[in-house]
Design a protein around this motif. Structure first.
Motif, PDB file in Angstrom:
ATOM      1  N   HIS A 127      -3.151 -13.463  -0.542  1.00  0.00           N
ATOM      2  CA  HIS A 127      -2.411 -13.105  -1.758  1.00  0.00           C
ATOM      3  C   HIS A 127      -3.313 -13.168  -2.981  1.00  0.00           C
ATOM      4  CE1 HIS A 127       1.733 -14.259   0.115  1.00  0.00           C
ATOM      5  NE2 HIS A 127       1.149 -13.248   0.714  1.00  0.00           N
ATOM      6  N   GLN A 145      -5.404 -10.056  -4.119  1.00  0.00           N
ATOM      7  CA  GLN A 145      -4.809  -9.035  -4.988  1.00  0.00           C
ATOM      8  C   GLN A 145      -4.779  -9.485  -6.434  1.00  0.00           C
ATOM      9  OE1 GLN A 145      -0.969  -7.910  -3.034  1.00  0.00           O
ATOM     10  NE2 GLN A 145      -1.759  -9.337  -1.511  1.00  0.00           N
ATOM     11  N   GLY A 181       0.350 -10.005   7.754  1.00  0.00           N
ATOM     12  CA  GLY A 181       1.057  -9.186   6.782  1.00  0.00           C
ATOM     13  C   GLY A 181       0.426  -9.266   5.406  1.00  0.00           C
ATOM     14  N   SER A 182       0.040 -10.459   5.012  1.00  0.00           N
ATOM     15  CA  SER A 182      -0.494 -10.641   3.666  1.00  0.00           C
ATOM     16  C   SER A 182      -1.844  -9.952   3.498  1.00  0.00           C
ATOM     17  CB  SER A 182      -0.653 -12.133   3.366  1.00  0.00           C
ATOM     18  OG  SER A 182       0.583 -12.770   3.488  1.00  0.00           O
ATOM     19  N   MET A 201      -1.383  -6.293   3.213  1.00  0.00           N
ATOM     20  CA  MET A 201      -0.908  -6.013   1.864  1.00  0.00           C
ATOM     21  C   MET A 201      -2.097  -5.945   0.895  1.00  0.00           C
ATOM     22  SD  MET A 201       1.850  -5.504   0.343  1.00  0.00           S
ATOM     23  CE  MET A 201       1.553  -4.733  -1.218  1.00  0.00           C
ATOM     24  N   GLU A 254      -3.629  -2.720  -1.262  1.00  0.00           N
ATOM     25  CA  GLU A 254      -3.762  -2.688  -2.704  1.00  0.00           C
ATOM     26  C   GLU A 254      -5.199  -2.541  -3.174  1.00  0.00           C
ATOM     27  OE1 GLU A 254      -1.546  -5.471  -5.374  1.00  0.00           O
ATOM     28  OE2 GLU A 254       0.115  -4.707  -4.172  1.00  0.00           O
ATOM     29  N   TRP A 267       8.546  -9.381   6.534  1.00  0.00           N
ATOM     30  CA  TRP A 267       8.007  -8.638   5.378  1.00  0.00           C
ATOM     31  C   TRP A 267       6.640  -8.080   5.720  1.00  0.00           C
ATOM     32  CZ3 TRP A 267      12.205  -8.203   2.859  1.00  0.00           C
ATOM     33  CH2 TRP A 267      13.124  -9.244   2.835  1.00  0.00           C
ATOM     34  N   GLY A 268       5.875  -8.892   6.433  1.00  0.00           N
ATOM     35  CA  GLY A 268       4.570  -8.410   6.875  1.00  0.00           C
ATOM     36  C   GLY A 268       4.709  -7.214   7.801  1.00  0.00           C
ATOM     37  N   VAL A 306       4.948  -3.922   5.882  1.00  0.00           N
ATOM     38  CA  VAL A 306       3.688  -3.484   5.294  1.00  0.00           C
ATOM     39  C   VAL A 306       2.741  -2.968   6.380  1.00  0.00           C
ATOM     40  CG1 VAL A 306       1.691  -4.269   4.012  1.00  0.00           C
ATOM     41  CG2 VAL A 306       3.944  -5.104   3.405  1.00  0.00           C
ATOM     42  N   HIS A 312       3.835   0.490   7.778  1.00  0.00           N
ATOM     43  CA  HIS A 312       3.522   1.598   6.878  1.00  0.00           C
ATOM     44  C   HIS A 312       2.027   1.925   6.923  1.00  0.00           C
ATOM     45  CE1 HIS A 312       7.086   2.906   4.573  1.00  0.00           C
ATOM     46  NE2 HIS A 312       7.584   1.761   5.013  1.00  0.00           N
ATOM     47  N   MET A 342       3.741  -6.563  -5.626  1.00  0.00           N
ATOM     48  CA  MET A 342       4.929  -5.788  -5.289  1.00  0.00           C
ATOM     49  C   MET A 342       6.016  -6.004  -6.329  1.00  0.00           C
ATOM     50  SD  MET A 342       5.500  -5.724  -1.272  1.00  0.00           S
ATOM     51  CE  MET A 342       4.985  -4.226  -0.492  1.00  0.00           C
ATOM     52  N   PRO A 363       8.157   0.313  -0.383  1.00  0.00           N
ATOM     53  CA  PRO A 363       9.380   0.793   0.270  1.00  0.00           C
ATOM     54  C   PRO A 363      10.607   0.202  -0.435  1.00  0.00           C
ATOM     55  CG  PRO A 363       7.814  -0.001   1.908  1.00  0.00           C
ATOM     56  CD  PRO A 363       7.257  -0.374   0.557  1.00  0.00           C
ATOM     57  N   PHE A 414      12.494  -2.619   1.099  1.00  0.00           N
ATOM     58  CA  PHE A 414      11.782  -3.891   1.100  1.00  0.00           C
ATOM     59  C   PHE A 414      12.288  -4.748  -0.049  1.00  0.00           C
ATOM     60  CE2 PHE A 414       8.355  -6.732   0.097  1.00  0.00           C
ATOM     61  CZ  PHE A 414       7.663  -6.941   1.281  1.00  0.00           C
ATOM     62  N   ASP A 442       4.976 -14.915  -3.788  1.00  0.00           N
ATOM     63  CA  ASP A 442       3.688 -15.228  -4.386  1.00  0.00           C
ATOM     64  C   ASP A 442       3.080 -13.898  -4.788  1.00  0.00           C
ATOM     65  OD1 ASP A 442       1.292 -16.249  -5.186  1.00  0.00           O
ATOM     66  OD2 ASP A 442       0.496 -16.526  -3.169  1.00  0.00           O
ATOM     67  N   ASN A 443       2.797 -13.764  -6.050  1.00  0.00           N
ATOM     68  CA  ASN A 443       2.251 -12.520  -6.546  1.00  0.00           C
ATOM     69  C   ASN A 443       3.137 -11.331  -6.148  1.00  0.00           C
ATOM     70  OD1 ASN A 443       0.222 -11.137  -7.976  1.00  0.00           O
ATOM     71  ND2 ASN A 443      -0.691 -10.453  -6.060  1.00  0.00           N
ATOM     72  N   PHE A 503       4.838 -10.930  -3.428  1.00  0.00           N
ATOM     73  CA  PHE A 503       4.982 -10.699  -1.993  1.00  0.00           C
ATOM     74  C   PHE A 503       5.698 -11.894  -1.371  1.00  0.00           C
ATOM     75  CE2 PHE A 503       3.586 -10.444   2.426  1.00  0.00           C
ATOM     76  CZ  PHE A 503       3.810  -9.099   2.682  1.00  0.00           C
ATOM     77  N   PRO A 504       6.683 -11.645  -0.499  1.00  0.00           N
ATOM     78  CA  PRO A 504       7.457 -12.762   0.040  1.00  0.00           C
ATOM     79  C   PRO A 504       6.578 -13.803   0.735  1.00  0.00           C
ATOM     80  CG  PRO A 504       8.536 -10.705   0.550  1.00  0.00           C
ATOM     81  CD  PRO A 504       7.203 -10.345  -0.059  1.00  0.00           C
TER      82      PRO A 504
END
Lengths: 1093, 344
Positions: A172, A175, A205-206, A209, A213, A239-240, A243, A246, B1, B75, B78, B118-119, B121-122
């Motif tokens: 995280h 980003q 996932g993170s 992401m 980005e 959630w991951g 992402v 996609h 996000m 999305p 999301f 966080d930032n 993002f979940p």
């Protein structure tokens, strides 16, 4: 006051009025005129005093009030100095609230914010992973450019942290740093690359992401991780998953050829920026082949399917769009059911899902036809949902269902929601134009609506009828007459304008009515709407041209009225028409053609879906919803005509250098050549096989670590090379040149130089190595026959081999194994974290390793599910109230690759604290090692804690005895592992399995089993076998043979189990392994289990 | 996000704001208010509103708009799904999710939101993990905290966060071990004027309340699993096992959760005697002075049938592995009207 500009602030009234004032105080000096300010000032003084008190409760109170202010959007920035002092508070809640405050205001108070940095730097080394992680979170959220280097360092360190939770936070932070300072991009990409190799589902996932980005165009970073991501996907948090799916959709569209039969989307592969020279070569031969799906393409489609069952609508939608965009059209049908299921969800979810269905239903009606009724509108639906459903119903209409639909539409037209009723009429018009069989029916229906009580309905009908009549004007004189009558009653301008236009167009078919209409309109001209006026002018002009005798004067009258109209459009139009139709001296050549101009055959309007043009956006995206390209939208490229080299995804391949310079091939070799010329060349010339061979070259003693790390390919090789630095010092400076290529070289090199420490027992693995890599054989000792392999074959084989090489390596020091903490299944408690690993010196080591620590092998597969069997370690009676149970979580151990992972749950059944629980004296058989859990300071009454430890049982079922101690007592306990827990499942193909089975060195033991047929169903056999032993199923081509594969934890020797069903109710159980003892023990244990009912 | 979150009540006041990246001025909500005005009714406010520099994605629940501000492509589901999860979490924490409750607990709300993203993002959305990080407020705890000075904030990483079963924490203890399952089916139907069924389908869920000590591993099997073909699961359900054996096998979360939901297009009504057709009659009376109802009002029906799952779904047995005690098990069935409309 500021509250004036923000009406919402007024609400805060009463008790909060003082706080309200603060918005002003921050900018205006407090000496302002309002009495309010003074009390306000006092209040802040209040808070400041509380923050400075030495009572935590006062501080906490103050912080809570401050956070309340922030939540309401009030300015609390002037408290910054007082708040920041508390950043190091011992009270965790105060600390957290200070963090909240800091993140909010650091940007505004940069200098003061710097005061807190050292606290975070210290916290980054805290033994508690939660504290490390939150320190990183806050540090990276402080948007102060001056600390960029500190953030960079922290991210790098955290990305190599033992805790996957900290590594997730590092992803995280990437980003955050990137948005603060885009200059750091290259360095950050290195971290992303490293984290992409992470095997933890928590991180996946993170980091994807972050990838999306920071560097979404660096598809080359994905190649090596593609299969791992596909395989991890189901276990990643939801959630991951979204992402990753996609991202993989985009990936697939650049890497695989189209599975769709229609060739329409095949052109244009200009977007294949990654295409390299060798791809070109393959193009030619691939072109002629009939389409076969790349196994990797299939892998993605197959592994995402279960996620259609997710409870998370975003995940279901993500899978749906993936199927839509990359699966063969024949398979996309399975998504409809899941999407329809989502329609039961909240209105917002419905809205998005319906939009996407609308787009899909235009292109492939068939997909949603079976669910037609699910789109029927309910009177309770919000209007936006109703109109979307209507849209879909229209798209789905065909000859077969139109009569049902029209009946349904009749109900909608009567709806009290007039906007919706009007939309329904539009819809009927569209159905009429799309389905010729019902055009007349629809038209008649619409004409009936003309007598509706509601004007909006009538007006909308007129407009739609106008459009319909344009398609086939000839037969409908009657309708036109009917509509002419409506002019007396209807007032809606659009409808009036439509009728006039219609009469004008058909004035020759209604010669008697038209002039009369014009007469009426001339009377009311001045009071009409502009829209109607324009059409009156048009009607006049048309009649003038066709029937000037009757209408000349009328028209001139109207033109005169128009000449002095208030609206300049109408004046313009009047002037234009006059010049065109009224012959005079000045009129040019055009007036000759006036009739042709006015009464030209006009093309009928196309009644189209508003969703028609949305399909160029990737489904499920914001851009699709808005039908505008949103910021940061990533195009979905067209399928390449020819697939780029599929071998780039081979995990064994050590080809990073090539990937890094996608266009031209790597040039870095030159420098490396100096060191190790010969193998270099080989690697260049050969492609995938050469890479894998450089892997296989990793046979020297030092290479052991790379194996030990439980990981494949590049990373491990990198590790090992930097290891070499520190250990041998021979290749100093190597770590600076970080191309993986060179590292791999180093490996090959060290091989030949070191001479071989190859174990004899690694025969089997060697031979499989050799299959895929004949070249390196010369330098490594190990060999046997090398046979050329097809690519896909070698892919698999190398994977296997790797696993084995790994296992056969000489043992390595624990420190090193700690470096790669890629726990697939992390420790379930924080206490288990080996704190010593974080000693400063080691941290330094970590730093030096850069990209190297994490890794990605798929070789060890996920264990099959079995109910957890818990064993008693210490009964509460004999443990004076301390009870301990243990079980084998069947996951690779994080403390060392040769260790079996064990989870111990400690329960305090007494009514007082038990303090200092630790492991005391150990009595282990020779060779056996044990990684103990960290002492537990105290365990509350009724408390329970689970800790992890690792024991290297040396592949034997000998008992590990040790003492479990508390502050006051020591209890002797022991763990004797069931043989099945000394294994780790491996994934292998049937072919490899058979090959391994017959290799020399593999001893075979077998037994005959007799049991009832119902015990021989595949699922029963599977369940029974995995209950006993931690093995992985091998896909089998025959129904009567079931195969399972595993490796022993310590030596990594293969353990192959075959159950072959015979005639009658007998079966043959065969075990092949080098480890005869374990093999026969396992046989003994499996036999009764399989036999019993 | 997700850049920022604004909570807006029905009268258009922003009563809470939270930013995960740099601060976005609350004036961005003006675009939302415009759309709200245009929509006339709250439920017609578009869930996605573009503005020149941001996009506003919102959900409307409990009379509160939860408006997320985002800046780049994401999305939309999301964000929407996440916002719903936020609402669920608040409900879970405070019992109800309403403006006064959120205002009263603003610090806890803030702490929870801080952990959830966080930032943008979940980071943690599982309620059991959140509850270990930030303990839900109870009167008792508030009193204890005031006296002892302990806090609501956990200082250890919740065990679930790193575990393969993130939805369950370790060390759960109950004196009474019990597991209840409610099979609830809702009938969605549209009946036309003449009384014939235009569409009818069943939406079913199995909601569970599981209070079991330790790490129980449950299996739930059905008499007629074939009925379930369109299903979605709680992440705890082992999908492979379901695929191969049609058995629900799972380590349950602690407390209340939705185990699965399913969807069926038709069901077996059984036998009805044509001589004695069941019928339902009702009359509608208007209050004096009330305006005349719409010409063709739609009638929404509500009913409940206890101890019956209309689809015929039946649980066969529930077994527990991994723990030694004997839990108390219970199954309840219920059928009720979902969106059941009769057109006139």
């Amino acid at each position: 006051m500021s509250s004036n500009s923000f009406p919402y602030n007024e609400q805060s009234g009463g008790g909060e009025a003082t706080e309200l004032g603060q918005e002003a105080t921050s900018t205006i000096s407090p000496s302002g005129a309002f009495g309010l300010f003074s009390s306000d000032l006092k209040k802040n003084e209040d808070l400041k005093q509380m923050l400075e008190s030495n009572k935590d409760s006062a501080k906490l109170d103050a912080m809570k009030r401050i956070v309340g202010m922030i939540a309401k959007g009030k300015n609390a920035s002037e408290l910054f100095p007082a708040v920041v002092k508390n950043v190091a508070s011992k009270n965790i809640e105060i600390k957290k609230l200070v963090y909240v405050y800091l993140v909010r205001y650091a940007e505004e108070q940069q200098d003061l914010a710097l005061l807190s940095i050292s606290t975070f730097q210290r916290a980054l080394k805290d033994p508690n992973q939660l504290i490390r992680a939150s320190a990183l979170r806050v540090l990276s959220s402080i948007r102060v450019p001056i600390i960029v280097p500190i953030m960079m360092l922290a991210i790098k360190e955290a990305s190599a942290d033992l805790s996957p939770y900290v590594r997730k936070n590092a992803a995280h932070a990437i980003q955050k740093l990137y948005s603060l300072d885009p200059e750091q991009k290259e360095m950050l990409i290195e971290v992303i690359e490293k984290l992409l190799k992470d095997k933890s589902t928590l991180v996946a996932g993170s980091v994807v992401m972050a990838f999306e980005e920071v560097c979404p165009d660096r598809i080359d970073l994905i190649h090596k991780n593609y299969r791992k991501l596909c395989n991890l996907l189901v276990d990643v948090e939801e959630w991951g998953q979204v992402v990753i799916i996609h991202m993989l959709t985009r990936y697939a569209r650049t890497q695989f050829v189209s599975p769709w039969k229609e060739g329409d989307e095949l052109e244009d592969n200009g977007k294949n920026f990654y295409e390299s020279d060798d791809d070109q070569k393959e193009k030619t031969d691939k072109k002629k082949k009939p389409y076969t799906m790349d196994p990797d393409h299939r892998l993605l489609i197959r592994n995402t399917k279960p996620l259609l069952q997710s409870r998370n609508a975003a995940v279901v939608m993500a899978v749906a769009q993936l199927y839509w965009h990359i699966s063969p059209k024949s398979e996309a049908g399975i998504i409809s059911k899941s999407l329809v299921r989502l329609l039961r969800s909240n209105r917002e979810v419905q809205y998005i899902v319906l939009q996407n269905i609308a787009t899909m239903s235009i292109q492939r009606k068939g997909m949603f036809e079976p669910y037609l009724k699910s789109f029927y509108v309910r009177s309770t639906d919000p209007t936006m949902i109703k109109t979307l459903k209507l849209e879909i119903l229209t798209n789905l209409a065909n000859e077969a269902n139109i009569s049902t639909l029209l009946r349904e539409f009749q109900t909608y037209v009567k709806s009290q929601d007039k906007q919706f009723a009007a939309a329904t009429i539009q819809t009927i018009g569209r159905c009429a134009t799309n389905i010729l069989e019902v055009t007349d029916t629809c038209l008649n229906g619409l004409v009936c609506l003309l007598s509706n009580r509601d004007e909006i309905v009538v007006a909308e009908s007129v407009v739609v009828i106008k459009k319909l009549l344009q398609m086939q004007p000839a037969q409908h004189g009657e309708i036109i007459k009917h509509m002419a009558k409506l002019l007396d009653s209807i007032t809606v301008p659009v409808a009036r304008a439509s009728i006039l236009w219609l009469i004008g167009e058909n004035c020759e078919r209604v010669p008697k009515i038209a002039p009369d209409v014009l007469r009426k309109m001339a009377k009311s001209f001045t009071s009409e709407d502009d829209l109607v006026k324009l059409q009156i002018l048009n009607l006049g002009a048309k009649l003038y041209l066709t029937n000037s005798k009757q209408t000349k004067l009328l028209t001139q009258y109207i033109l005169n009225l128009g000449k002095y109209d208030q609206n300049y459009d109408i004046r313009d139009r009047t002037r234009f028409i006059r010049q065109l139709i009224v012959p005079n001296v000045k009129s040019g050549a055009l007036s000759k053609y006036a009739k042709k101009i006015f009464l030209a055959q006009k093309p009928a309007p196309l009644l189209e879906s508003p969703f028609k043009d949305r399909d160029h956006f990737q489904l499920g995206t914001l851009s699709h919803t808005l039908n505008i390209k949103a910021t940061g939208y990533l195009e979905l490229s067209n399928w390449p005509e020819v697939a780029p080299d599929p071998s780039v995804r081979n995990v064994e391949v050590i080809e990073l250098a090539k990937e890094w310079t996608p266009a031209g091939k790597a040039k870095q070799e030159n420098s490396a050549k100096k060191f190790y010329s010969e193998s270099e060349e080989e690697e260049d010339s050969s492609d995938s096989s050469s890479d894998s061979e450089s892997e296989s070259g990793s046979e020297s003693g030092e290479q052991g670590e790379s194996g030990e790390e439980g990981d494949s390919n590049e990373d491990s090789s990198e590790d090992s090379s930097s290891e070499q630095d520190s250990e041998s010092g021979r290749e100093s400076g190597l770590e600076n040149k970080r191309t993986a290529k060179r590292n791999s070289k180093a490996k090959g090199k060290s091989d030949s130089e070191d001479g071989e420490k190859e174990n004899e027992k690694s025969k089997t693995s060697d031979s499989s190595n050799d299959e895929s890599s004949s070249i390196e054989d010369s330098s490594s000792d190990s060999e046997s026959e090398s046979e050329p392999e097809s690519e896909s074959e070698s892919r698999r084989v190398t994977k296997e081999k790797e696993k084995k090489t790994k296992q056969d390596r000489t043992p390595l020091t624990k420190d090193v194994s700690l470096l790669d903490l890629d726990d697939f299944n992390p420790v379930s408690t924080p206490v288990a974290l080996p704190t010593p690993a974080l000693s400063p010196s080691l941290m330094a080591d970590l730093e030096g390793l850069h990209l190297s620590t994490s890794s990605s092998v798929i070789s060890v597969s996920t264990p099959a599910f079995v109910p957890t069997k818990t064993h008693v370690l210490l009964h509460r009676m004999s443990g004076k109230g301390l009870a301990a149970h243990y079980f084998f979580p069947r996951q690779p151990c994080i403390f060392g690759d040769k260790m079996v992972s064990i989870q111990i749950t400690l329960n305090n059944t007494t009514d007082r604290k038990i303090e200092n629980i630790h492991i005391g004296e150990k009595k282990l058989p020779i060779g056996m090692k044990m990684h103990v859990f960290n002492p537990i300071d105290s365990l509350e009454p009724e408390g329970s804690i689970t800790v992890s430890m690792g024991i290297d049982f040396c592949d034997s079922t000998q008992t590990a005895s040790f003492q479990l101690c508390t502050k006051d007592d020591c209890f002797n306990v022991n763990i004797q592992p069931p043989v099945g827990e000394l294994l780790l499942p491996v994934a292998m193909s049937e072919k490899d399995f058979k090959k391994e089975q017959v290799l020399t060195g593999m001893n075979e033991t077998s037994a005959v089993i007799i049991a009832a047929p119902q015990n021989f169903t595949p699922s029963v056999i599977f369940q029974k076998v995995v209950n006993v032993a931690n093995v992985g199923a091998v896909p089998s081509g025959q129904d009567n043979i079931h195969r399972f594969a595993a490796k022993t934890v310590h030596s990594g020797s293969l353990m192959l189990v075959t159950v072959e069903l015979k005639e009658g109710s007998t079966a043959q159980l065969i075990i092949n392994t080098e480890k005869t003892v374990i093999g026969s023990v396992l046989l003994r244990e499996l036999k009764p289990v399989l036999s019993q009912g | 996000m997700i850049h920022s979150l604004f909570l807006i009540n029905s009268s258009g006041d922003i009563f809470l704001e939270k930013h995960w990246k740099s601060v976005v001025s609350r004036s961005v909500c003006d675009y939302f208010f415009e759309a709200q005005e245009r929509a006339t009714e709250a439920e017609n406010v578009p869930p996605v509103i573009p503005t020149p520099h941001h996009y506003l994605l919102s959900v409307y629940r409990h009379k509160i708009f939860f408006v997320a501000v985002i800046q780049t492509e994401v999305p939309p589901l999301f964000v929407i799904e996440f916002l719903h999860r936020v609402v669920d979490t608040f409900q879970d924490y405070f019992g109800v999710c309403s403006e006064p409750v959120i205002k009263d607990n603003v610090v806890v709300v803030y702490e929870v939101l801080e952990e959830m993203l966080d930032n943008g993002f979940p980071l943690a959305t599982e309620s059991n993990i959140l509850k270990e990080l930030i303990k839900p407020p109870t009167i008792l705890r508030t009193v204890v905290n005031t006296i002892t000075g302990s806090t609501n904030v956990g200082d250890q990483l919740p065990t679930g966060q790193l575990s393969v079963v993130p939805w369950r924490r370790t060390g759960v203890k109950y004196t009474n071990n019990e597991a209840y399952f409610d099979v609830i089916e809702e009938i969605d139907a549209i009946i036309d004027k003449s009384g014939s069924t235009i569409t009818a389908e069943i939406q079913g869920v199995i909601d569970a309340c599981v209070k079991l000590t330790g790490m129980p591993d449950l299996t739930l099997s059905f008499m007629n699993p074939r009925l379930l073909d369109d299903v979605s699961f709680h992440p705890c359900v082992r999908f492979k096992r379901w695929e191969s054996e049609r058995i629900l096998s799972f380590i349950p979360p602690d407390g209340n959760f939705r185990l699965l939901s399913y969807h069926m297009l038709s069901w077996d009504v059984g036998k009805i005697n044509p001589q004695k057709l069941p019928s339902l009659k009702g009359t509608m009376s208007l209050q004096a002075g009330a305006s005349k109802p719409d010409e063709n009002p739609t009638i929404n029906l509500q009913f409940k049938i206890q101890q019956l799952a209309i689809s015929g779904l039946k649980v066969n047995r529930l077994d527990m592995y991994g723990e030694k005690y004997k839990p108390f098990k219970g199954i309840k069935y219920m059928t009720k009207a979902g969106k059941f409309q009769v057109r006139t």
